[in-house]
Design a protein around this motif. Structure first.
Motif, PDB file in Angstrom:
ATOM      1  N   PHE A 270      14.665 -42.786  15.839  1.00 58.04           N
ATOM      2  CA  PHE A 270      15.307 -42.021  15.236  1.00 58.04           C
ATOM      3  C   PHE A 270      15.092 -42.124  13.951  1.00 58.04           C
ATOM      4  O   PHE A 270      13.654 -41.191  13.632  1.00 58.04           O
ATOM      5  CB  PHE A 270      16.954 -42.320  15.717  1.00 58.04           C
TER       6      PHE A 270
ATOM      7  N   TRP B  61      18.418 -36.435  17.019  1.00 57.03           N
ATOM      8  CA  TRP B  61      18.966 -37.131  17.681  1.00 57.03           C
ATOM      9  C   TRP B  61      19.699 -38.294  17.269  1.00 57.03           C
ATOM     10  O   TRP B  61      19.646 -39.599  17.921  1.00 57.03           O
ATOM     11  CB  TRP B  61      17.170 -38.129  17.476  1.00 57.03           C
ATOM     12  N   ASP B  62      19.929 -38.309  16.283  1.00 56.38           N
ATOM     13  CA  ASP B  62      20.917 -39.467  15.498  1.00 56.38           C
ATOM     14  C   ASP B  62      22.267 -39.785  16.496  1.00 56.38           C
ATOM     15  O   ASP B  62      22.803 -38.964  16.606  1.00 56.38           O
ATOM     16  CB  ASP B  62      20.551 -39.529  14.062  1.00 56.38           C
TER      17      ASP B  62
END
Length: 389
Positions: A294, A283-284
């Motif tokens: 995040f 997700w980063d």
């Protein structure tokens, strides 16, 4: 070919241009027409033509210009028409300009130019060949790849395209030795480790390179245009920062020569160390997920993980399943709040949130040495009861 406006494609293109290039599947040259140019999205509309043949010297050599109509599988008479990355691949060149033979925009998008691929499939279909297998294409599990690269394994000179994902480790020296004639290589990992990445410079025929979530490469492993002169696609995602920076510096100017370059999520060593046990690490840097979200998502997952492990490590009694169900419910509610008024949890993120919990349960089963089917079900039941995503 008319002049393009400032900020147009790196290799000049105009609407109406006919471009041609070689196609390995057909063993002939193929052609397409540029139907649109979108400077905002850096895409061009590419309409495949039904022609193939020897190297043409002008549009006259193409005969009657007709779009490729697809009837194989379930295409039902649709045109082979797609919006592609606006970098004209280096193996293609401008042949001439003609009035548009189809002016309706395409609603299909891709990055890779695949001119000739659908023509090869259509002709195979017309010959009565219903099972399509692209010659020289190989997709392997990590275990299969390890066997193929083992000492004494045979050289596979006929393989042109190799794909393997989920890798924990891979030696590029062995890849080059076993598959010396690759034109496309796709390697994906899960914070996996690469050794001898610089040996990919020995793949002189390479046209497409895709590497994601793999580490161990340094700036000294950088590919060189003089060694890989035919490279048309270089896509790196979640790779070492040092390697990404070196590759970007070396290849960004090659767009003008026909190499499409996309390098995203360059990771520093600290990030790798911090995210070794973070199943939400992808997700980063994801386009629609902010840095703040995040960090909150990771914090919530870590909190949930700690609570699950604490419950499972304690003496099991009739309250255990209820506690796990409550933890699952709290997990769902927390991500309901995080999703908020501008939702970001789509299908992929939803699957990853469930996969993250599965990782925790897998970890617990390994630690306790027994299956936890009822406990797993209780945790997920709590999530299902409360989630809005």
């Amino acid at each position: 070919m008319s002049d393009t406006t400032t900020g147009g494609p790196p290799r000049p293109l105009s609407v109406g241009d006919i471009v041609v290039g070689p196609n390995d599947l057909l063993g002939e040259w193929v052609a397409a027409q540029i139907t649109s140019i979108d400077a905002n999205w850096k895409k061009v509309g590419v309409l495949d033509l039904s022609w193939s043949g020897p190297v043409p010297s002008s549009t006259v050599d193409l005969g009657v210009i007709e779009p490729l109509v697809l009837t194989h599988n379930s295409w039902n008479g649709r045109l082979s028409y797609v919006n592609c990355d606006w970098v004209l691949p280096r193996s293609f060149h401008f042949l001439g300009s003609l009035p548009l033979i189809h002016e309706q925009p395409s609603n299909s998008y891709t990055s890779i130019w695949t001119v000739g691929y659908q023509l090869a499939r259509q002709r195979a279909w017309d010959r009565g060949e219903r099972d399509w297998n692209e010659p020289g294409e190989l997709e392997m599990t990590p275990a299969d790849l390890a066997n193929a690269l083992a000492d004494g394994a045979p050289v596979q000179s006929d393989v042109r395209s190799l794909k393997s994902t989920g890798l924990s480790e891979v030696d590029c020296l062995r890849i080059v030795s076993t598959f010396p004639n690759l034109t496309r290589l796709t390697l994906g990992g899960n914070l996996g480790q690469v050794t001898n990445a610089g040996m990919l410079n020995k793949l002189g025929r390479l046209r497409d390179l895709f590497i994601s979530n793999l580490f161990g490469m340094t700036k000294s492993d950088c590919l060189l245009p003089i060694e890989i002169p035919h490279l048309e696609y270089l896509y790196l995602d979640s790779v070492p920062h040092e390697y990404a920076s070196a590759m970007r510096r070396r290849w960004r100017s090659e767009a003008a020569n026909g190499t499409s370059v996309s390098i995203t999520k360059a990771r520093k060593p600290e990030w790798v160390q911090e995210n070794l046990e973070n199943p939400l690490r992808d997700w980063d840097g994801r386009e629609h997920i902010s840095s703040g979200r995040f960090k909150k998502a990771v914090a919530q997952f870590q909190k949930t993980r700690s609570e699950v492990l604490e419950v499972l490590s304690a003496y099991q009694n009739e309250l255990t399943l209820g506690r796990l169900e409550n933890i699952g419910r709290e997990y769902a509610i927390a991500f309901n709040r995080l999703d908020g008024r501008s939702p970001f949890i789509e299908t992929e993120e939803r699957e990853e949130l469930f996969a993250a919990l599965a990782c925790v349960m897998d970890e617990s089963e390994l630690e306790l040495g027994r299956p936890l089917e009822a406990e797993r079900l209780a945790l997920l039941s709590g999530v299902e009861d409360a989630r809005d995503w």
